[in-house]
Enzyme design. Structure first.
Site, mmCIF file in Angstrom:
data_model
loop_
_atom_site.group_PDB
_atom_site.id
_atom_site.type_symbol
_atom_site.label_atom_id
_atom_site.label_comp_id
_atom_site.label_asym_id
_atom_site.label_seq_id
_atom_site.Cartn_x
_atom_site.Cartn_y
_atom_site.Cartn_z
ATOM 1 N N CYS A 111 -5.422 0.465 -0.264
ATOM 2 C CA CYS A 111 -4.766 1.767 -0.142
ATOM 3 C C CYS A 111 -5.836 2.845 -0.029
ATOM 4 C CB CYS A 111 -3.894 2.008 -1.380
ATOM 5 S SG CYS A 111 -3.081 3.614 -1.382
ATOM 6 N N HIS A 153 4.832 -0.639 1.306
ATOM 7 C CA HIS A 153 3.720 0.092 0.698
ATOM 8 C C HIS A 153 3.929 1.610 0.822
ATOM 9 C CE1 HIS A 153 -0.780 0.458 -0.145
ATOM 10 N NE2 HIS A 153 -0.455 1.679 0.266
ATOM 11 N N GLU A 154 4.280 2.066 2.032
ATOM 12 C CA GLU A 154 4.424 3.518 2.266
ATOM 13 C C GLU A 154 5.635 4.085 1.523
ATOM 14 O OE1 GLU A 154 1.925 4.949 3.393
ATOM 15 O OE2 GLU A 154 0.992 3.132 4.162
ATOM 16 N N HIS A 157 5.005 4.681 -2.026
ATOM 17 C CA HIS A 157 4.288 5.947 -2.277
ATOM 18 C C HIS A 157 5.262 7.095 -2.543
ATOM 19 C CE1 HIS A 157 0.019 5.361 -1.890
ATOM 20 N NE2 HIS A 157 0.117 4.732 -0.730
HETATM 21 ZN ZN ZN Z 1 -1.355 3.515 0.065
#
Ligand code: ZN
Length: 196
Positions: A111, A153-154, A157
């Site tokens: 990341c 993953h995004e 966030h």
């Molecule tokens: Zn990330």
């Protein structure tokens, strides 16, 4: 103009981001932010960038997995992780459904907000995402393999979750050592060598 990518410990990375309104999405400010995020992601380089990583607590991310990033990787590896080019696109106010949760779908992930490190992270192999694009039009995405991993993953966030909250803690390594010692090893060999 490039944006500063904030690092783990910055409050905005650990909080739930807010939805954007249609007026906001169509406004000039968000249009400019998307352009700057695209430039920042390409410059890093990265395959995704979520607004909280640039200090903005809003539910927006940009994604792009360019062919040139994949050229450096062996074809067997790309096949194993099911990675194919993904054209640039924007996801706004996304809702994700994990269609094929799979504890065996484990690969190294990094990341830009935990710069310099990687770890093994289990992810669903297939996902469905319903979101808006940069024109505030509804979009449905069904993704598999590496693209599904990027989306998870995004979108994590946007909920204040980083991969380090989902990783196998004992697999946490520096990117330098991952390349130096483990580039040509299987995950099974890595696990055995590090007593995972
Ligand atoms: Zn990330």
């Amino acid at each position: 103009m490039r944006l500063k990518i904030v690092q783990a410990g910055e409050k905005v990375l650990h909080q739930k981001a807010r939805d954007l309104t249609v007026d906001e999405i169509r406004g000039e400010t968000i249009g400019q932010l998307i352009e700057m995020m695209r430039e920042t992601m390409r410059d890093a380089p990265g395959v995704g960038l979520a607004a909280p990583q640039t200090g903005m607590g809003i539910r927006l991310a940009v994604i792009e997995d360019r062919e040139q990033y994949q050229k450096a990787l062996p074809p067997e590896h790309l096949k194993k992780i099911e990675r194919q080019p993904v054209p640039f696109h924007v996801i706004i106010n996304p809702k994700i459904r994990l269609l094929e949760p799979d504890q065996a779908n484990v690969f190294f992930e990094g990341c830009l907000s935990v710069a310099g490190f990687s770890a093994l992270v289990p992810r669903a192999r297939t996902v469905e995402v319903n979101c808006l694009n940069e024109r505030a039009e509804p979009v449905r995405i069904e993704a598999r393999g590496w693209y599904a991993r990027i989306l998870q993953h995004e979108i994590d966030h946007l909920d204040g979750t980083l991969y380090i909250h989902r990783m196998e803690p004992r697999s946490f390594v520096t990117n330098e050592n991952l390349t130096r010692y483990w580039r040509d090893s299987s995950i099974a060999d890595f696990r055995q060598a590090l007593n995972l």
